[in-house]
Design a protein around this motif. Structure first.
Motif, PDB file in Angstrom:
ATOM      1  N   VAL A  72      75.615  35.674  90.897  1.00  0.00           N
ATOM      2  CA  VAL A  72      76.386  36.611  90.093  1.00  0.00           C
ATOM      3  C   VAL A  72      75.466  37.241  89.051  1.00  0.00           C
ATOM      4  N   SER A  73      75.624  38.544  88.871  1.00  0.00           N
ATOM      5  CA  SER A  73      74.869  39.260  87.851  1.00  0.00           C
ATOM      6  C   SER A  73      75.850  39.927  86.888  1.00  0.00           C
ATOM      7  N   LEU A  74      75.759  39.564  85.620  1.00  0.00           N
ATOM      8  CA  LEU A  74      76.611  40.132  84.583  1.00  0.00           C
ATOM      9  C   LEU A  74      75.706  40.858  83.592  1.00  0.00           C
ATOM     10  N   ASN A  75      76.170  42.009  83.108  1.00  0.00           N
ATOM     11  CA  ASN A  75      75.278  42.841  82.303  1.00  0.00           C
ATOM     12  C   ASN A  75      75.959  43.434  81.082  1.00  0.00           C
ATOM     13  N   CYS A  76      75.143  43.730  80.080  1.00  0.00           N
ATOM     14  CA  CYS A  76      75.586  44.473  78.905  1.00  0.00           C
ATOM     15  C   CYS A  76      74.500  45.465  78.522  1.00  0.00           C
ATOM     16  N   THR A  77      74.929  46.605  78.046  1.00  0.00           N
ATOM     17  CA  THR A  77      74.000  47.555  77.450  1.00  0.00           C
ATOM     18  C   THR A  77      74.363  47.725  75.981  1.00  0.00           C
ATOM     19  N   TYR A  78      73.394  48.101  75.184  1.00  0.00           N
ATOM     20  CA  TYR A  78      73.652  48.263  73.761  1.00  0.00           C
ATOM     21  C   TYR A  78      72.863  49.450  73.227  1.00  0.00           C
ATOM     22  N   SER A  79      73.244  49.894  72.050  1.00  0.00           N
ATOM     23  CA  SER A  79      72.620  51.091  71.502  1.00  0.00           C
ATOM     24  C   SER A  79      71.773  50.822  70.253  1.00  0.00           C
ATOM     25  N   ASN A  80      71.989  49.693  69.597  1.00  0.00           N
ATOM     26  CA  ASN A  80      71.316  49.409  68.328  1.00  0.00           C
ATOM     27  C   ASN A  80      69.989  48.688  68.570  1.00  0.00           C
ATOM     28  N   SER A  81      68.892  49.377  68.325  1.00  0.00           N
ATOM     29  CA  SER A  81      67.573  48.798  68.587  1.00  0.00           C
ATOM     30  C   SER A  81      67.239  47.659  67.628  1.00  0.00           C
ATOM     31  N   ALA A  82      68.036  47.471  66.591  1.00  0.00           N
ATOM     32  CA  ALA A  82      67.788  46.394  65.628  1.00  0.00           C
ATOM     33  C   ALA A  82      68.249  45.028  66.139  1.00  0.00           C
ATOM     34  N   PHE A  83      69.031  45.011  67.197  1.00  0.00           N
ATOM     35  CA  PHE A  83      69.517  43.725  67.718  1.00  0.00           C
ATOM     36  C   PHE A  83      68.334  42.883  68.201  1.00  0.00           C
ATOM     37  N   GLN A  84      68.340  41.611  67.778  1.00  0.00           N
ATOM     38  CA  GLN A  84      67.246  40.709  68.137  1.00  0.00           C
ATOM     39  C   GLN A  84      67.756  39.417  68.780  1.00  0.00           C
ATOM     40  N   TYR A  85      68.965  39.013  68.436  1.00  0.00           N
ATOM     41  CA  TYR A  85      69.534  37.780  68.980  1.00  0.00           C
ATOM     42  C   TYR A  85      70.604  38.144  69.991  1.00  0.00           C
ATOM     43  N   PHE A  86      70.526  37.534  71.154  1.00  0.00           N
ATOM     44  CA  PHE A  86      71.429  37.871  72.250  1.00  0.00           C
ATOM     45  C   PHE A  86      72.051  36.591  72.796  1.00  0.00           C
ATOM     46  N   MET A  87      73.353  36.604  72.924  1.00  0.00           N
ATOM     47  CA  MET A  87      74.069  35.424  73.394  1.00  0.00           C
ATOM     48  C   MET A  87      74.998  35.774  74.539  1.00  0.00           C
ATOM     49  N   TRP A  88      75.275  34.779  75.352  1.00  0.00           N
ATOM     50  CA  TRP A  88      76.310  34.862  76.369  1.00  0.00           C
ATOM     51  C   TRP A  88      77.294  33.729  76.121  1.00  0.00           C
ATOM     52  N   TYR A  89      78.575  34.098  76.084  1.00  0.00           N
ATOM     53  CA  TYR A  89      79.647  33.134  75.909  1.00  0.00           C
ATOM     54  C   TYR A  89      80.521  33.124  77.159  1.00  0.00           C
ATOM     55  N   ARG A  90      81.079  31.957  77.440  1.00  0.00           N
ATOM     56  CA  ARG A  90      82.048  31.822  78.516  1.00  0.00           C
ATOM     57  C   ARG A  90      83.391  31.490  77.881  1.00  0.00           C
ATOM     58  N   GLN A  91      84.431  32.167  78.350  1.00  0.00           N
ATOM     59  CA  GLN A  91      85.766  31.937  77.801  1.00  0.00           C
ATOM     60  C   GLN A  91      86.750  31.700  78.934  1.00  0.00           C
ATOM     61  N   TYR A  92      87.269  30.487  78.987  1.00  0.00           N
ATOM     62  CA  TYR A  92      88.319  30.180  79.949  1.00  0.00           C
ATOM     63  C   TYR A  92      89.644  30.670  79.381  1.00  0.00           C
ATOM     64  N   SER A  93      90.601  30.850  80.294  1.00  0.00           N
ATOM     65  CA  SER A  93      91.897  31.384  79.897  1.00  0.00           C
ATOM     66  C   SER A  93      92.542  30.520  78.812  1.00  0.00           C
ATOM     67  N   ARG A  94      92.995  31.165  77.768  1.00  0.00           N
ATOM     68  CA  ARG A  94      93.692  30.527  76.655  1.00  0.00           C
ATOM     69  C   ARG A  94      92.815  29.511  75.895  1.00  0.00           C
ATOM     70  N   LYS A  95      91.502  29.731  75.953  1.00  0.00           N
ATOM     71  CA  LYS A  95      90.563  28.890  75.205  1.00  0.00           C
ATOM     72  C   LYS A  95      89.668  29.780  74.357  1.00  0.00           C
ATOM     73  N   GLY A  96      88.969  29.180  73.391  1.00  0.00           N
ATOM     74  CA  GLY A  96      87.990  29.927  72.621  1.00  0.00           C
ATOM     75  C   GLY A  96      86.686  30.055  73.398  1.00  0.00           C
ATOM     76  N   PRO A  97      85.870  31.045  73.073  1.00  0.00           N
ATOM     77  CA  PRO A  97      84.572  31.195  73.740  1.00  0.00           C
ATOM     78  C   PRO A  97      83.657  30.013  73.448  1.00  0.00           C
ATOM     79  N   GLU A  98      82.788  29.692  74.406  1.00  0.00           N
ATOM     80  CA  GLU A  98      81.776  28.657  74.195  1.00  0.00           C
ATOM     81  C   GLU A  98      80.413  29.244  74.542  1.00  0.00           C
ATOM     82  N   LEU A  99      79.414  28.915  73.733  1.00  0.00           N
ATOM     83  CA  LEU A  99      78.086  29.478  73.925  1.00  0.00           C
ATOM     84  C   LEU A  99      77.437  28.914  75.181  1.00  0.00           C
TER      85      LEU A  99
END
Lengths: 113, 115
Positions: free
Chosen positions: A19-46
């Motif tokens: 599986v390939s999941l992607n994001c694009t962004y516009s702010n060149s100042a971003f330095q920290y990048f995270m991916w979270y997983r969120q199951y239904s009716r739960k909070g995101p987890e890193l």
């Protein structure tokens, strides 16, 4: 235009697929990048966190950051039905006191058994 | 150990009423965030508390929204005169320090429905 763009899906794949999941962004100042997983009716987890450009691998998960293209990816190898969830990317800058995370809308993934 | 807890898990209210949402962060975590998650939207930053510093309230959408954090621990998000557009999942997260790409631990959220 949103600061972070993410395809909402849903993305359906057979068990065992890559599986390939992607994001694009516009702010060149971003330095920290995270991916979270969120199951239904739960909070995101890193899941993964990377600083600046490059790759990071953790088990079946690989995170890639291409700052020149302002593009980040999460790859899931040998996908399992238990990977079915919403995956959110998040990012922020690195200057002192910068703690606001900008999240994507999330991509809903379904792994079919 | 115990994670971040939030209460209530679900709240249904009538337009115009006030609601209070509670967050119990992980013990010892000095940073606390509130986010709002609406259908089809990403997590929207609302407010940030760090230790004894003044909170960053820049994400609060209107003056109907307010939050406090007592004793550096429990936090309450209050929405006054609720509107239907306030319906969303309200998520709280805590972390052990500000910045540095640290892990934010999220609670399960409070699902708010304004009729």
């Amino acid at each position: 235009q949103k600061e972070v763009e993410q395809d909402p899906g849903p993305l359906s794949v057979p068990e065992g697929a890559i599986v390939s999941l992607n994001c694009t962004y516009s702010n060149s100042a971003f330095q920290y990048f995270m991916w979270y997983r969120q199951y239904s009716r739960k909070g995101p987890e890193l899941l993964m966190y990377t600083y600046s450009s490059g790759n990071k691998e953790d088990g079946r998960f690989t995170a890639q950051v291409d700052k020149s293209s302002k593009y980040i990816s999460l790859f899931i190898r040998d996908s399992q039905p238990s990977d079915s969830a919403t995956y959110l990317c998040a990012m922020r800058g690195a200057t002192s006191g910068t703690y606001k995370y900008i999240f994507g809308t999330g991509t809903r993934l379904k792994v079919l058994a | 150990g115990a994670g971040v807890s939030q209460s209530p898990s679900n709240k249904v209210t009538e337009k115009g009423k006030d609601v209070e949402l509670r967050c119990d962060p992980i013990s010892g975590h000095t940073a606390l965030y509130w986010y709002r998650q609406s259908l089809g939207q990403g997590l929207e930053f609302l407010i940030y508390f760090q230790g004894n510093s003044a909170p960053d309230k820049s994400g609060l959408p209107s003056d109907r929204f307010s939050a406090e954090r007592t004793g550096g621990s429990v936090s309450t998000l209050t929405i006054q005169r609720t509107q239907q557009e306030d319906s969303a999942v309200y998520l709280c997260a805590s972390s052990s320090k500000a910045g540095g790409g640290e892990t934010q631990y999220f609670g399960p959220g409070t699902r708010l429905l304004v009729l």
